[in-house]
Enzyme design. Structure first.
Site, PDB file in Angstrom:
ATOM      1  N   CYS A 146      57.178  30.115  75.580  1.00 34.13           N
ATOM      2  CA  CYS A 146      57.074  31.447  74.997  1.00 34.13           C
ATOM      3  C   CYS A 146      55.760  31.575  74.202  1.00 34.13           C
ATOM      4  CB  CYS A 146      58.309  31.754  74.164  1.00 34.13           C
ATOM      5  SG  CYS A 146      58.381  33.458  73.555  1.00 34.13           S
ATOM      6  N   ASP A 168      63.410  37.027  83.348  1.00 33.77           N
ATOM      7  CA  ASP A 168      62.992  36.902  81.952  1.00 33.77           C
ATOM      8  C   ASP A 168      62.846  38.306  81.359  1.00 33.77           C
ATOM      9  OD1 ASP A 168      61.652  36.466  79.537  1.00 33.77           O
ATOM     10  OD2 ASP A 168      60.446  34.824  80.347  1.00 33.77           O
ATOM     11  N   HIS A 189      64.682  33.533  80.221  1.00 35.99           N
ATOM     12  CA  HIS A 189      63.531  33.110  79.420  1.00 35.99           C
ATOM     13  C   HIS A 189      63.660  31.685  78.891  1.00 35.99           C
ATOM     14  CE1 HIS A 189      60.126  33.629  76.696  1.00 35.99           C
ATOM     15  NE2 HIS A 189      60.877  33.195  75.694  1.00 35.99           N
TER      16      HIS A 189
END
Length: 428
Positions: free
Chosen positions: A241, A332, A367
């Site tokens: 991320c 995601d 994600h």
């Protein structure tokens, strides 16, 4: 037959102790033939919440249920999936909402109690008496792994060293915008032979966001590189991320961070960290109107990142000179990782370094691509670092395909690291 009818059911789970990325196998014996049973797993997290998973089975003609051979016909998972007892875990009924299961004390195992119940149950397990029970321990640290606190020049982190004399290839491990010092992935990397340094970079005690810029990550990289137990020219950076965005920025622009390879999980080149984190967050705050809240009051974050799209705001990945592995889920909902990967591939093609890029894209994965058999979280409680607002973040993904993505990606990440850090590739 009389003796058989008086024999108690037996449950074997092997290995009794193992790493979290190691598969276990279960076998139930001494059941009547064709008996309906429920295999149930229960775990109490470090946050004292209880998590469970369960599968419905029917014993074969020998009165046995074998995890790698027999199918679960229902429950929290279906199919021939013995590890479904872990990756399909969810909070027990009546738990707090929006929970996420994360290991905080990596020197204590994840204890999982696996029980066999008569019939196909969906709830009320605590009110039933199991036919048999076994406990298995899941560890993030292999025996002999050492933990070293890093507190140098305002840098906050933890270095995990593998067993043995060393020196070892090194990995700088960057988590996302959730903040804190997250150690469990680094501990697991050390268990596979890497000196891995988990870095805390969001608001450690005496560090302001205004001071968290490229120099902070460069100092951390140098600490790892200069450690006597680390091979100086066998280094990688791994980020998830925001940690992935930082990774891309550092390997593209830094004159200090020159790894042999890097891995970016669910990241994007649309969030350049060319100044301080506070300036990046301020830019995101200016686009807060692009956050979308769905009918379940869950925040979809990906559109905000897409709104940052302009050529000047992109990390110039054409400058990258080391092999780069991108790991993405195509559901995601937090970062536009798939679109970013496609754009990065075009940028690198134009720049002449496309041959350095490898992309893994997993259908219906979300994600949070974590180490194998971690439970899937489609949405959890979350604090937006740049507004301090508490929300429910939609991460995306469907449970079974997300579990597959985590297992497959981890094997390929380890193989990629070994390949480019000049160590022999091990079998998994």
């Amino acid at each position: 037959m009389i003796g058989r009818s008086r024999t108690c059911p037996l449950l074997s789970v092997q290995p009794v102790r193992g790493l979290v990325d190691e598969k276990f196998q279960f076998v139930v014996t001494n059941l009547p033939p064709n008996q309906k049973v429920t295999l149930h797993s229960l775990h109490q997290s470090d946050d004292k919440d209880f998590w469970e998973a369960f599968g419905h089975y029917v014993s074969d003609e020998h009165g046995s249920v074998t995890g790698f051979k027999h199918e679960s016909l229902g429950g929290t998972y279906e199919g021939t999936e013995p590890m479904g007892l872990l990756w399909s875990m969810r909070p027990i009924p009546g738990s707090r909402h929006g929970l996420r299961l994360r290991k905080r004390d990596i020197f204590r195992p994840m204890e999982v109690c696996i029980s066999v119940y008569s019939g196909h149950l969906f709830q009320g397990f605590s009110q039933q008496t199991p036919l048999t029970t076994s406990v298995t321990e899941r560890w993030y640290v292999a025996p002999g792994v050492k933990r070293v606190n890093i507190r140098k020049k305002e840098i906050r982190g933890t270095l995990f060293l593998p067993p043995g004399p060393g020196p070892y290839p090194g990995v700088l491990d960057l988590w996302g915008a959730g903040g804190g010092l997250v150690e469990y992935r680094s501990a697991l990397l050390a268990s596979h032979g890497f000196a891995s340094m988990a870095l805390e970079y969001l608001a450690p005690e005496d560090l302001r966001l205004e001071d968290t810029d490229a120099s902070y990550f460069e100092k951390a990289y140098q600490i790892l590189k200069n450690h006597p137990m680390v091979k100086k020219d066998h280094l990688a950076v791994l980020g998830l991320c925001l940690g992935g965005a930082i990774t891309l920025s550092m390997v593209s622009y830094s004159k200090v961070i020159k790894p042999q390879c890097c891995v970016c999980i669910s990241g994007s080149h649309l969030m350049p960290v060319d100044k301080s984190l506070s300036e990046l967050f301020e830019e995101m705050k200016n686009h807060a109107d692009k956050l979308y809240v769905n009918e379940n009051n869950q925040v979809i974050h990906r559109n905000l990142i897409l709104s940052l799209t302009c050529q000047s705001a992109k990390v110039d990945v054409g400058r990258i000179k080391c092999p780069l592995l991108l790991v993405n889920g195509d559901d995601d909902q937090t970062i536009p990782a798939v679109e970013s990967a496609e754009d990065m591939a075009m940028m690198m093609e134009k720049a002449g370094n496309r041959h350095l890029l490898e992309i893994l894209t997993y259908p219906d994965a979300g994600h949070l691509i974590e180490p194998p058999y971690s439970p899937h979280f489609r949405a959890t409680n979350y604090k937006l670092e740049w507004t301090k607002e508490r929300i429910v973040m939609l991460w995306g993904g469907q449970t079974k395909p997300h579990a597959y993505a985590q297992e497959d990606a981890w094997k390929k990440i380890l193989a990629f690291l070994w390949q480019h850090l000049s160590a022999p590739v091990t079998s998994f």
